[in-house]
Design a protein around this motif. Sequence first.
Motif, mmCIF file in Angstrom:
data_model
loop_
_atom_site.group_PDB
_atom_site.id
_atom_site.type_symbol
_atom_site.label_atom_id
_atom_site.label_comp_id
_atom_site.label_asym_id
_atom_site.label_seq_id
_atom_site.Cartn_x
_atom_site.Cartn_y
_atom_site.Cartn_z
ATOM 1 N N MET A 130 0.830 -1.209 0.000
ATOM 2 C CA MET A 130 0.000 0.000 0.000
ATOM 3 C C MET A 130 0.866 1.261 0.000
ATOM 4 S SD MET A 130 -3.225 1.217 0.234
ATOM 5 C CE MET A 130 -4.333 0.121 1.137
ATOM 6 N N ARG A 131 1.940 1.254 0.817
ATOM 7 C CA ARG A 131 2.792 2.442 0.922
ATOM 8 C C ARG A 131 3.454 2.758 -0.416
ATOM 9 N NH1 ARG A 131 7.034 2.584 5.737
ATOM 10 N NH2 ARG A 131 5.038 2.451 6.853
ATOM 11 N N SER A 132 3.913 1.706 -1.128
ATOM 12 C CA SER A 132 4.563 1.938 -2.420
ATOM 13 C C SER A 132 3.575 2.490 -3.440
ATOM 14 C CB SER A 132 5.185 0.632 -2.933
ATOM 15 O OG SER A 132 4.201 -0.373 -3.080
ATOM 16 N N LEU A 133 2.343 2.016 -3.383
ATOM 17 C CA LEU A 133 1.305 2.533 -4.278
ATOM 18 C C LEU A 133 1.014 4.003 -3.983
ATOM 19 C CD1 LEU A 133 -1.437 -0.245 -4.633
ATOM 20 C CD2 LEU A 133 -0.187 0.880 -6.475
ATOM 21 N N MET A 134 0.907 4.330 -2.714
ATOM 22 C CA MET A 134 0.648 5.712 -2.324
ATOM 23 C C MET A 134 1.784 6.632 -2.768
ATOM 24 S SD MET A 134 -0.938 5.116 1.500
ATOM 25 C CE MET A 134 -0.879 6.875 1.877
ATOM 26 N N THR A 135 3.013 6.147 -2.625
ATOM 27 C CA THR A 135 4.168 6.936 -3.060
ATOM 28 C C THR A 135 4.121 7.163 -4.567
ATOM 29 O OG1 THR A 135 5.519 6.008 -1.281
ATOM 30 C CG2 THR A 135 6.684 7.032 -3.122
ATOM 31 N N TYR A 136 3.747 6.124 -5.291
ATOM 32 C CA TYR A 136 3.631 6.237 -6.748
ATOM 33 C C TYR A 136 2.557 7.256 -7.132
ATOM 34 C CZ TYR A 136 1.877 5.137 -11.392
ATOM 35 O OH TYR A 136 1.416 5.242 -12.687
ATOM 36 N N HIS A 137 1.393 7.166 -6.482
ATOM 37 C CA HIS A 137 0.310 8.117 -6.781
ATOM 38 C C HIS A 137 0.746 9.549 -6.497
ATOM 39 C CE1 HIS A 137 -2.346 4.852 -7.512
ATOM 40 N NE2 HIS A 137 -2.562 4.524 -6.258
ATOM 41 N N LEU A 138 1.429 9.725 -5.376
ATOM 42 C CA LEU A 138 1.860 11.064 -4.977
ATOM 43 C C LEU A 138 2.868 11.637 -5.973
ATOM 44 C CD1 LEU A 138 1.797 13.326 -2.892
ATOM 45 C CD2 LEU A 138 3.579 12.116 -1.616
ATOM 46 N N ILE A 139 3.855 10.832 -6.381
ATOM 47 C CA ILE A 139 4.864 11.291 -7.334
ATOM 48 C C ILE A 139 4.226 11.606 -8.688
ATOM 49 C CG2 ILE A 139 6.909 10.598 -8.652
ATOM 50 C CD1 ILE A 139 7.784 8.972 -6.198
ATOM 51 N N SER A 140 3.310 10.745 -9.129
ATOM 52 C CA SER A 140 2.632 10.973 -10.409
ATOM 53 C C SER A 140 1.831 12.267 -10.381
ATOM 54 C CB SER A 140 1.699 9.797 -10.736
ATOM 55 O OG SER A 140 2.422 8.598 -10.881
ATOM 56 N N TYR A 141 1.173 12.512 -9.247
ATOM 57 C CA TYR A 141 0.356 13.728 -9.118
ATOM 58 C C TYR A 141 1.233 14.972 -9.107
ATOM 59 C CZ TYR A 141 -3.230 16.882 -7.304
ATOM 60 O OH TYR A 141 -4.100 17.925 -7.137
ATOM 61 N N ILE A 142 2.354 14.914 -8.404
ATOM 62 C CA ILE A 142 3.263 16.055 -8.348
ATOM 63 C C ILE A 142 3.832 16.353 -9.735
ATOM 64 C CG2 ILE A 142 5.487 16.863 -7.468
ATOM 65 C CD1 ILE A 142 4.859 15.365 -4.870
ATOM 66 N N LYS A 143 4.196 15.315 -10.467
ATOM 67 C CA LYS A 143 4.745 15.498 -11.804
ATOM 68 C C LYS A 143 3.709 16.032 -12.795
ATOM 69 C CE LYS A 143 8.486 12.083 -11.645
ATOM 70 N NZ LYS A 143 9.022 10.822 -12.227
ATOM 71 N N SER A 144 2.432 15.794 -12.523
ATOM 72 C CA SER A 144 1.378 16.233 -13.437
ATOM 73 C C SER A 144 1.079 17.726 -13.328
ATOM 74 C CB SER A 144 0.086 15.456 -13.161
ATOM 75 O OG SER A 144 -0.505 15.867 -11.934
ATOM 76 N N TYR A 145 1.449 18.343 -12.208
ATOM 77 C CA TYR A 145 1.177 19.752 -11.921
ATOM 78 C C TYR A 145 -0.323 20.059 -11.840
ATOM 79 C CZ TYR A 145 6.119 20.542 -12.836
ATOM 80 O OH TYR A 145 7.493 20.491 -12.791
ATOM 81 N N ASN A 146 -1.139 19.019 -11.680
ATOM 82 C CA ASN A 146 -2.582 19.238 -11.553
ATOM 83 C C ASN A 146 -2.959 19.926 -10.246
ATOM 84 O OD1 ASN A 146 -3.291 18.109 -14.020
ATOM 85 N ND2 ASN A 146 -3.552 16.046 -13.182
#
Length: 234
Positions: free
Chosen positions: A1-17
């Motif tokens: 779960m933690r690795s998934l959350m980290t992935y979601h967070l990094i993807s969101y930050i990179k998206s600039y949304n």
Amino acid sequence: MRSLMTYHLISYIKSYNYVAPMSFFIIILVVNYAIYPNPVLASYGVTSIYLYIIAAWITVRFFHTEDPVQQQITMLHAKNEMRYFCSKYVTASSFVVLLALISTSYPIVFGMFSKNPTVLEVTVGFFTHFLLGLVAVTVSVLFSRIILVKKINSWLGLSLVLVISIVSLGVEPLLPGYWKYILIVFPPVSELALLMNDPLDSTRLLLIYLWIFLYAAVMVGLFAILYRHKKKFS
């Protein structure tokens, strides 16, 4: 779960949304406290509604960070679709915690209140912001493309829920007979905001908190049902 959350967070930050909603949130917070001193609970009541709207905005964009193909790939790596969505929910909820902390602490740090807030007032302020943000997350996911295909239906539907939930107390007297009970399907945002005044009705406040928590739980269950139904017939 933690690795998934980290992935979601990094993807969101990179998206600039996050840039637009976070910028709007900061501007509203600064403008709201531009004239001071301010009453503690009433001010928290206003900024909690702002957070409710911003959290909904952030959630929809957050759940749309991945394109459909990438989402399916991530689900395969997660090995469980519900695990994937749970990690999304928890990550989105962590954004709400951050916004609630900023909303609660900003006026204290910069001395924007008419008095030093008590521990109870700060606690109530934080939980009011957090719970309204949490219910915004759970409602917003129902209007993401995971459930609704057309973007216009997503934004129009979510906007309608947000507006009605905020003005429900004003709309209720205008509805005839049993029609007013339809407002039960909307989150009790206006009821909670109205309670944010002195003297604080602690008993009623706790009941509204419980109502919001149960409402959020029902929305999570509804999402799971709708997603399975959509997947079954798609």
